[in-house]
Design an enzyme around this catalytic site. Structure first.
Site, short mmCIF file in Angstrom:
data_model
loop_
_atom_site.label_atom_id
_atom_site.label_comp_id
_atom_site.label_asym_id
_atom_site.label_seq_id
_atom_site.Cartn_x
_atom_site.Cartn_y
_atom_site.Cartn_z
N ASN A 1 -12.94 -2.91 2.66
CA ASN A 1 -13.86 -1.78 2.79
C ASN A 1 -14.83 -1.83 1.61
O ASN A 1 -14.40 -1.80 0.46
CB ASN A 1 -13.08 -0.46 2.79
CG ASN A 1 -12.18 -0.32 4.00
OD1 ASN A 1 -12.52 -0.76 5.09
ND2 ASN A 1 -11.01 0.27 3.82
N HIS B 1 -10.44 -4.86 -3.32
CA HIS B 1 -9.11 -5.13 -2.78
C HIS B 1 -9.21 -5.53 -1.32
O HIS B 1 -10.09 -5.07 -0.60
CB HIS B 1 -8.17 -3.92 -2.94
CG HIS B 1 -8.72 -2.64 -2.39
ND1 HIS B 1 -9.65 -1.89 -3.10
CD2 HIS B 1 -8.50 -1.98 -1.23
CE1 HIS B 1 -9.97 -0.81 -2.38
NE2 HIS B 1 -9.28 -0.85 -1.24
N ASP C 1 0.85 -1.19 0.00
CA ASP C 1 0.00 0.00 0.00
C ASP C 1 0.89 1.25 0.00
O ASP C 1 1.89 1.32 0.71
CB ASP C 1 -0.90 -0.02 1.24
CG ASP C 1 -2.05 0.99 1.16
OD1 ASP C 1 -3.21 0.56 1.10
OD2 ASP C 1 -1.76 2.21 1.16
N HIS D 1 -7.14 -5.60 2.20
CA HIS D 1 -5.98 -5.10 2.94
C HIS D 1 -5.44 -6.21 3.83
O HIS D 1 -6.22 -6.94 4.45
CB HIS D 1 -6.40 -3.95 3.86
CG HIS D 1 -6.91 -2.72 3.16
ND1 HIS D 1 -6.15 -1.60 2.97
CD2 HIS D 1 -8.12 -2.44 2.63
CE1 HIS D 1 -6.87 -0.67 2.36
NE2 HIS D 1 -8.08 -1.15 2.14
N GLY E 1 -15.27 3.50 3.89
CA GLY E 1 -13.92 4.00 3.64
C GLY E 1 -13.32 3.55 2.32
O GLY E 1 -12.14 3.81 2.07
N GLN E 2 -14.10 2.88 1.47
CA GLN E 2 -13.53 2.48 0.18
C GLN E 2 -13.30 3.72 -0.68
O GLN E 2 -14.21 4.53 -0.88
CB GLN E 2 -14.46 1.49 -0.56
CG GLN E 2 -13.81 0.96 -1.84
CD GLN E 2 -14.64 -0.10 -2.55
OE1 GLN E 2 -15.75 -0.44 -2.13
NE2 GLN E 2 -14.10 -0.63 -3.63
P1 DGP Z 1 -9.62 1.73 0.42
O1 DGP Z 1 -9.70 2.95 1.29
O2 DGP Z 1 -10.10 0.47 1.12
O3 DGP Z 1 -10.26 1.95 -0.93
O4 DGP Z 1 -8.07 1.52 0.18
C1 DGP Z 1 -7.36 2.05 -0.88
C2 DGP Z 1 -5.90 1.92 -0.52
O5 DGP Z 1 -5.14 2.03 -1.71
C3 DGP Z 1 -5.38 2.99 0.43
O6 DGP Z 1 -4.88 2.35 1.60
C4 DGP Z 1 -4.25 3.68 -0.34
C5 DGP Z 1 -3.95 2.71 -1.45
N1 DGP Z 1 -3.57 3.31 -2.72
C6 DGP Z 1 -4.26 4.28 -3.38
N2 DGP Z 1 -3.65 4.56 -4.54
C7 DGP Z 1 -2.57 3.73 -4.61
C8 DGP Z 1 -1.54 3.54 -5.59
O7 DGP Z 1 -1.49 4.18 -6.63
N3 DGP Z 1 -0.61 2.60 -5.32
C9 DGP Z 1 -0.63 1.85 -4.16
N4 DGP Z 1 0.34 0.96 -4.00
N5 DGP Z 1 -1.58 2.01 -3.22
C10 DGP Z 1 -2.52 2.93 -3.45
#
Ligand code: DGP
Length: 114
Positions: free
Chosen positions: A87, A100, A30, A102, A93-94
């Protein structure tokens, strides 16, 4: 559906720190980690959110969980304990609308979550 940054990562069009990939699933670090180890596990198939997965996705959903366990083990957080989170929709919080999972670990995690 609308394409997302995770779709681009799954197709190799945007870089990510990959920790696992196969024909169906990709896992990567992340960008904004909420724990010392924070991994994301995604299907290559662009499912928007968990509530839009169908019966035809049952095997794929099971595979996401098995990959989550595998990357947690590889990252060395299985013994200490880790949390898997999905999420589902904005109220939970999505922010990225490509399903995806976590995987968080490497520190004590509180319950209930916020
Ligand atoms: P959610 O809030 O459940 O939709 O989580 C999205 C997650 O994705 C958040 O923890 C940050 C991560 N994230 C967003 N954009 C990018 C990206 O471009 N690359 C990576 N590796 N993670 C990302």
């Amino acid at each position: 559906m609308t394409d997302t940054i995770f779709g681009k990562i799954a197709r190799g069009e945007v870089e990510a720190d990959l920790v696992y990939e196969d024909e169906d699933v990709v896992a990567f670090r992340d960008l904004s980690p909420q724990a010392p180890t924070h991994l994301l596990v995604i299907p290559r198939k662009p499912i928007r959110t968990l509530s839009e997965a169908g019966a035809e996705d049952a095997e794929l959903l099971g595979k996401l969980l098995l990959v989550a366990a595998k990357v947690a083990e590889q990252a060395g957080i299985a013994r200490g304990g880790y949390r898997t989170v999905i999420n589902c929709n904005a109220g939970a919080g999505q922010t990225v609308f490509h399903l995806h999972l976590h995987v968080l670990g490497g520190r004590a995690l509180q319950w209930p979550p916020g």
